[in-house]
Write a protein that holds these residues in place. Sequence first.
Motif, PDB file in Angstrom:
ATOM      1  N   LEU A  45      -6.571   2.899  -8.119  1.00 14.51           N
ATOM      2  CA  LEU A  45      -6.619   4.355  -8.193  1.00 14.51           C
ATOM      3  C   LEU A  45      -5.234   4.929  -8.480  1.00 14.51           C
ATOM      4  O   LEU A  45      -5.084   5.865  -9.269  1.00 14.51           O
ATOM      5  N   ALA A  46      -4.209   4.354  -7.832  1.00 16.26           N
ATOM      6  CA  ALA A  46      -2.844   4.847  -8.069  1.00 16.26           C
ATOM      7  C   ALA A  46      -2.434   4.630  -9.523  1.00 16.26           C
ATOM      8  O   ALA A  46      -1.838   5.509 -10.154  1.00 16.26           O
ATOM      9  N   VAL A  47      -2.750   3.459 -10.068  1.00 18.30           N
ATOM     10  CA  VAL A  47      -2.391   3.172 -11.459  1.00 18.30           C
ATOM     11  C   VAL A  47      -3.154   4.082 -12.407  1.00 18.30           C
ATOM     12  O   VAL A  47      -2.579   4.679 -13.337  1.00 18.30           O
ATOM     13  N   LEU A  48      -4.455   4.228 -12.195  1.00 17.08           N
ATOM     14  CA  LEU A  48      -5.255   5.050 -13.095  1.00 17.08           C
ATOM     15  C   LEU A  48      -4.906   6.530 -12.981  1.00 17.08           C
ATOM     16  O   LEU A  48      -4.949   7.265 -13.974  1.00 17.08           O
ATOM     17  N   ALA A  49      -4.558   6.979 -11.769  1.00 12.69           N
ATOM     18  CA  ALA A  49      -4.137   8.372 -11.612  1.00 12.69           C
ATOM     19  C   ALA A  49      -2.843   8.624 -12.380  1.00 12.69           C
ATOM     20  O   ALA A  49      -2.657   9.696 -12.978  1.00 12.69           O
ATOM     21  N   THR A  50      -1.938   7.629 -12.388  1.00 12.15           N
ATOM     22  CA  THR A  50      -0.705   7.755 -13.155  1.00 12.15           C
ATOM     23  C   THR A  50      -0.996   7.810 -14.646  1.00 12.15           C
ATOM     24  O   THR A  50      -0.403   8.615 -15.388  1.00 12.15           O
ATOM     25  N   LEU A 100     -10.895  -5.950  -8.896  1.00 13.07           N
ATOM     26  CA  LEU A 100     -11.061  -5.198 -10.133  1.00 13.07           C
ATOM     27  C   LEU A 100     -12.212  -4.195 -10.041  1.00 13.07           C
ATOM     28  O   LEU A 100     -12.097  -3.047 -10.499  1.00 13.07           O
ATOM     29  N   ALA A 101     -13.327  -4.621  -9.449  1.00 10.93           N
ATOM     30  CA  ALA A 101     -14.485  -3.736  -9.337  1.00 10.93           C
ATOM     31  C   ALA A 101     -14.184  -2.542  -8.436  1.00 10.93           C
ATOM     32  O   ALA A 101     -14.606  -1.415  -8.723  1.00 10.93           O
ATOM     33  N   ALA A 102     -13.466  -2.771  -7.344  1.00 12.47           N
ATOM     34  CA  ALA A 102     -13.112  -1.668  -6.457  1.00 12.47           C
ATOM     35  C   ALA A 102     -12.215  -0.664  -7.163  1.00 12.47           C
ATOM     36  O   ALA A 102     -12.354   0.553  -6.987  1.00 12.47           O
ATOM     37  N   ALA A 103     -11.288  -1.161  -7.976  1.00  9.77           N
ATOM     38  CA  ALA A 103     -10.427  -0.259  -8.736  1.00  9.77           C
ATOM     39  C   ALA A 103     -11.255   0.604  -9.685  1.00  9.77           C
ATOM     40  O   ALA A 103     -11.032   1.815  -9.800  1.00  9.77           O
ATOM     41  N   GLY A 104     -12.229  -0.009 -10.364  1.00  5.53           N
ATOM     42  CA  GLY A 104     -13.087   0.757 -11.259  1.00  5.53           C
ATOM     43  C   GLY A 104     -13.987   1.738 -10.536  1.00  5.53           C
ATOM     44  O   GLY A 104     -14.168   2.877 -10.962  1.00  5.53           O
ATOM     45  N   GLN A 105     -14.554   1.313  -9.383  1.00  8.03           N
ATOM     46  CA  GLN A 105     -15.451   2.185  -8.623  1.00  8.03           C
ATOM     47  C   GLN A 105     -14.693   3.387  -8.050  1.00  8.03           C
ATOM     48  O   GLN A 105     -15.155   4.521  -8.139  1.00  8.03           O
ATOM     49  N   PHE A 106     -13.535   3.143  -7.440  1.00 13.53           N
ATOM     50  CA  PHE A 106     -12.760   4.237  -6.863  1.00 13.53           C
ATOM     51  C   PHE A 106     -12.353   5.236  -7.933  1.00 13.53           C
ATOM     52  O   PHE A 106     -12.343   6.445  -7.699  1.00 13.53           O
ATOM     53  N   SER A 107     -11.987   4.738  -9.118  1.00 18.09           N
ATOM     54  CA  SER A 107     -11.580   5.643 -10.186  1.00 18.09           C
ATOM     55  C   SER A 107     -12.746   6.514 -10.633  1.00 18.09           C
ATOM     56  O   SER A 107     -12.570   7.699 -10.936  1.00 18.09           O
ATOM     57  N   VAL A 163       0.841  -1.205   0.000  1.00 14.73           N
ATOM     58  CA  VAL A 163       0.000   0.000   0.000  1.00 14.73           C
ATOM     59  C   VAL A 163       0.872   1.249   0.000  1.00 14.73           C
ATOM     60  O   VAL A 163       0.631   2.207  -0.751  1.00 14.73           O
ATOM     61  N   PHE A 164       1.915   1.256   0.854  1.00 15.45           N
ATOM     62  CA  PHE A 164       2.803   2.421   0.944  1.00 15.45           C
ATOM     63  C   PHE A 164       3.487   2.700  -0.391  1.00 15.45           C
ATOM     64  O   PHE A 164       3.542   3.842  -0.855  1.00 15.45           O
ATOM     65  N   GLY A 165       4.005   1.640  -1.021  1.00 24.84           N
ATOM     66  CA  GLY A 165       4.687   1.826  -2.294  1.00 24.84           C
ATOM     67  C   GLY A 165       3.781   2.369  -3.369  1.00 24.84           C
ATOM     68  O   GLY A 165       4.161   3.268  -4.140  1.00 24.84           O
ATOM     69  N   VAL A 166       2.550   1.861  -3.417  1.00 28.40           N
ATOM     70  CA  VAL A 166       1.596   2.328  -4.424  1.00 28.40           C
ATOM     71  C   VAL A 166       1.167   3.766  -4.133  1.00 28.40           C
ATOM     72  O   VAL A 166       1.100   4.601  -5.043  1.00 28.40           O
ATOM     73  N   LEU A 167       0.895   4.070  -2.868  1.00 26.76           N
ATOM     74  CA  LEU A 167       0.443   5.415  -2.525  1.00 26.76           C
ATOM     75  C   LEU A 167       1.507   6.468  -2.838  1.00 26.76           C
ATOM     76  O   LEU A 167       1.179   7.592  -3.243  1.00 26.76           O
ATOM     77  N   ARG A 168       2.777   6.130  -2.646  1.00 27.40           N
ATOM     78  CA  ARG A 168       3.843   7.105  -2.870  1.00 27.40           C
ATOM     79  C   ARG A 168       4.149   7.350  -4.336  1.00 27.40           C
ATOM     80  O   ARG A 168       4.955   8.219  -4.670  1.00 27.40           O
ATOM     81  N   THR A 169       3.508   6.596  -5.239  1.00 29.74           N
ATOM     82  CA  THR A 169       3.749   6.831  -6.660  1.00 29.74           C
ATOM     83  C   THR A 169       3.246   8.189  -7.107  1.00 29.74           C
ATOM     84  O   THR A 169       3.643   8.668  -8.171  1.00 29.74           O
ATOM     85  N   ASP A 170       2.385   8.833  -6.279  1.00 30.29           N
ATOM     86  CA  ASP A 170       1.911  10.156  -6.667  1.00 30.29           C
ATOM     87  C   ASP A 170       3.025  11.202  -6.612  1.00 30.29           C
ATOM     88  O   ASP A 170       2.956  12.231  -7.295  1.00 30.29           O
TER      89      ASP A 170
END
Length: 493
Positions: free
Chosen positions: A421-426, A286-293, A225-232
């Motif tokens: 969300l981190a991937v889609l934000a990137t 997968l659904a959570a990733a789509g919903q959050f985005s 989680v930390f690694g993904v969150l810091r990608t911003d």
Amino acid sequence: MYKNLRGRPGAVLAAAAVAQFVLALDMSVVNVALPTIRDALGFTPLGLSWVVHGYALAFGGLLLLGGRACDLYGRRRLFALGLGVFGLCSLAGGSAQAPWQLVAARAGQGLGAAAAAPAALAMLTTTFPEGRARTRALGVWSAVNAAGGALGVLVGGLLTQYAGWRWVMLVNLPIVAAALVLLPADADAGADADAGAGAEAPTTGRKDPDVLGALLATGGIGLLVFGVLRTDTRGWTSATTVSTLAAAVVLLAAFVVTESRAAAPLLRLGLLRSRWVAGANVLVFLAAAGQFSAFYFVSLYLQQVLGLGAAATGAAFLPFSAGLVAGTVVATRLTAVRSPRAALIPGALLAAAGLAWFACIRVDGGFLTDVLGPALLTSIGTGLVLAPVAAAATTGVAPQEAGMASGVFNSARQLGGCVGLAVLATVAAHRTGQATGPAALNAGYATGLAVGAALFLLAGAVAIALLPRRRAAATTVPAAVPAPNRPKDRTPS
């Protein structure tokens, strides 16, 4: 198992639903208030991100441990303890006078949520037998969960604008109190006899927690989680990100090895051999990733491109809430008489169509022309997915492993939202480039929404490929329990 609970299943459902509402609300209600919080407490830009990251790290990292703990020490006990910690930390956050105090309070909220969320779902699955009763209960739970997440944007905007940012934390207190009042004293009746029976070493009656597994899982998921969150701020290819994610993979691999040998594992790996459990957890990721985005990009579109204020943006999310509730109602009725596939597959396709429609947003668009239609389509489809996926993830799971299965399910959903969300934000940022104008931002948000549509299409494919066409015939008994020690089957016919 259900003998002492049959008279009060409604109270268990009410307590679990109210608790899930406040946990879902808290994940979105704070986001709208971040600019005001920054100015009020003097946060740096990097420090402000930890108001979100602190909660996500504690919540995501400790969910597996929380799920297993409620099997070993009692679901009602962990539910009440988790909500108590969550409420006290909400009070501390609303009273914070310095940045570090608010960040610590948010981490404490995540700790409490990691105990309360899997305990709530486990109480439902051990209170309601598989079939229509459980499907309807989980439908209510899912609808309230979805509504809490969607209404968080509205509540956060209204409270920030008219009451002050501290109320986005303090609003949790009366809701937590209501959940604790609703919780019946016999919510764990019959569960204590089963707790740990499917995961303990056959030769002992002790309830020894898997300490090494807990440390590895918490460390691995926390680093992920930390690694993904810091990608911003660091980027996906930076040395910090790569090393953090590599360390997470090493710890999680060690966790898998440890669990395959542990006498009382935190996660019995055989549980994941169930097509219901494995398929539902991949699908909810997968659904959570789509919903959050969808929530993230539409919120930014309304504010950064269309120029709406916080309160107006919150109000614009009301169709999301209505659609989510409508979708869960339909899914609950459909799943009560048919397999969860009957709602999951069309729901994923409908949500994908809605996000694809969202990807057509325009710089000179408006709420009625660019938001209302796709919001209803996306939210109804998402509701069709979220209602039956929890039932699918607990189908065929033995009562003594309900907390374990709930922890896995909540972890998959939390990680899906975080990683997705981190991937889609990137992806969106790459499309936007260095430009900051409305046209560039619109293009980035549209790209992110299009990828979100692809994630829901993939979720539909997972439902088709992995989920069985029919329900499991009966609750399974864990393979780790030898025949002489298997608990008596008390599942009603």
